[in-house]
Scaffold this motif. Sequence first.
Motif, PDB file in Angstrom:
ATOM      1  N   GLY A  56      -9.472 -12.404   5.177  1.00 54.22           N
ATOM      2  CA  GLY A  56     -10.970 -11.287   5.585  1.00 54.22           C
ATOM      3  C   GLY A  56     -10.960 -10.952   7.006  1.00 54.22           C
ATOM      4  N   GLU A  57     -10.413 -11.937   7.517  1.00 52.42           N
ATOM      5  CA  GLU A  57     -10.375 -11.861   9.066  1.00 52.42           C
ATOM      6  C   GLU A  57      -9.235 -10.785  10.106  1.00 52.42           C
ATOM      7  N   ASN A  58      -9.622 -10.228  10.452  1.00 52.26           N
ATOM      8  CA  ASN A  58      -7.983  -9.586  11.978  1.00 52.26           C
ATOM      9  C   ASN A  58      -7.997 -10.271  12.459  1.00 52.26           C
ATOM     10  N   PRO A  59      -6.686 -10.341  12.052  1.00 49.93           N
ATOM     11  CA  PRO A  59      -5.202 -11.595  12.423  1.00 49.93           C
ATOM     12  C   PRO A  59      -5.152 -11.770  14.504  1.00 49.93           C
ATOM     13  N   PHE A  60      -5.480 -10.445  14.795  1.00 48.75           N
ATOM     14  CA  PHE A  60      -5.671 -10.675  15.537  1.00 48.75           C
ATOM     15  C   PHE A  60      -6.431 -10.781  16.743  1.00 48.75           C
ATOM     16  N   ASN A  61      -7.525 -11.597  16.201  1.00 50.06           N
ATOM     17  CA  ASN A  61      -9.130 -11.863  17.016  1.00 50.06           C
ATOM     18  C   ASN A  61      -7.993 -13.444  17.357  1.00 50.06           C
TER      19      ASN A  61
END
Length: 395
Positions: free
Chosen positions: A76-81
């Motif tokens: 559910g997280e953004n892999p860029f962050n």
Amino acid sequence: MRTQATMRITDLQYHIVAVPLREEEVWAFGRRSNLEAVILELMTDEGLVGLGEAGGYPTVEIVAAVIASLKPLVIGENPFNVERLLKRMYILGAWHHVKSSSPGIAGIEMACWDIIGQACGQPIANLLGGRVADEVEYFYYVGQRSPSEMASDADRGRRLGFRTFYVKVGSDDAKLDIARVAAVRDGGGSEARIRVDANEAWSTGGAVSVLREMEKFGLELAEQPISGSNLREMAYLRSQIRTPLLANESAWTRYAQLEVIRESAADVIAIDNQMDGGLLNMKRSAGLCEAAGLPVLKHSLGELGVAMCAGAQLLSTCPNVLYASQSYASLLADDVVEGSDVLRYQNGKLVVPTDPGIGVQLDREKLERYEELYLRLRKTIDNGIIPSQPKWPKL
Ligand SMILES: [Mg+2]
């Protein structure tokens, strides 16, 4: 470029593999016949899949358990962050006081960088500072055997073009350790850079005595000869030998590296995304050492092609890499990535891939083969690391 703001991680899958070594690896406190690692795949809602690899330290099962525990914090997280993800894994995952959690966390972080690179159409070196070198130098690992066998192996490494030779010492017989160094000098030639690693096996007095004997054959670096828990003893040992002291076990995480720097306990520091907790943290470690005027090299827990290429990408961006980094290429019988000639080095150097992301693809057939080997070995007592007798210090 893909939609950076909205991309989400949808799944995390991992495979435990055991890849055979050409010969048994032996060090002061154990030995192993296979290199065990966790290969990760991070899936996203945009179809990109990131690859990661985590070394099996202290055991591959513990690393897999860490990764499994982190899955709910990652999906559910953004892999860029990457910064946000590191904080989630370390702090919310409650792993921030546990050093052995770092390889698992680093494997997930590596897969995020692979996704970011693919999304941007750039090798990850271009996202982590850009290259200062197109190639990265590695050492040739001369496995611990009889002196005559080690002389032959060092000769093989020399003919392959390697300039730096790594020797495990800290056995129960210091005279034999010295004979091994002499043999590697014979086989590697007068220009060979010989690095010895005792894995903390010696007392300070013992280390002074045996390293002075070894110095007669010419040493490049003395890696963690004594306990990494006593930095003042390391500083004293530094003052007693001519060879530069390389901090390894004393320098796992940038917090430990800061203490090594404060105590003037080493001349060179081994950094490692696995023990530093990710490529971004390894870059921070290199920067910390650069600010202190210290060169770095990359440590390895034993790596396959995914981690090797990710490490090479980052090393190519660090201006203070002045020594050959660690590689298991001379010991490995095979790999799990496509086109994996394990000794694909030119003059001891690896050309950093320019494809987007880490720049490697899994060989699915080999991945399956070595997953099966792990499952078979798990049923035997030869699984993983076989410890030696618990005598410490040894000298
Ligand atoms: Mg070491």
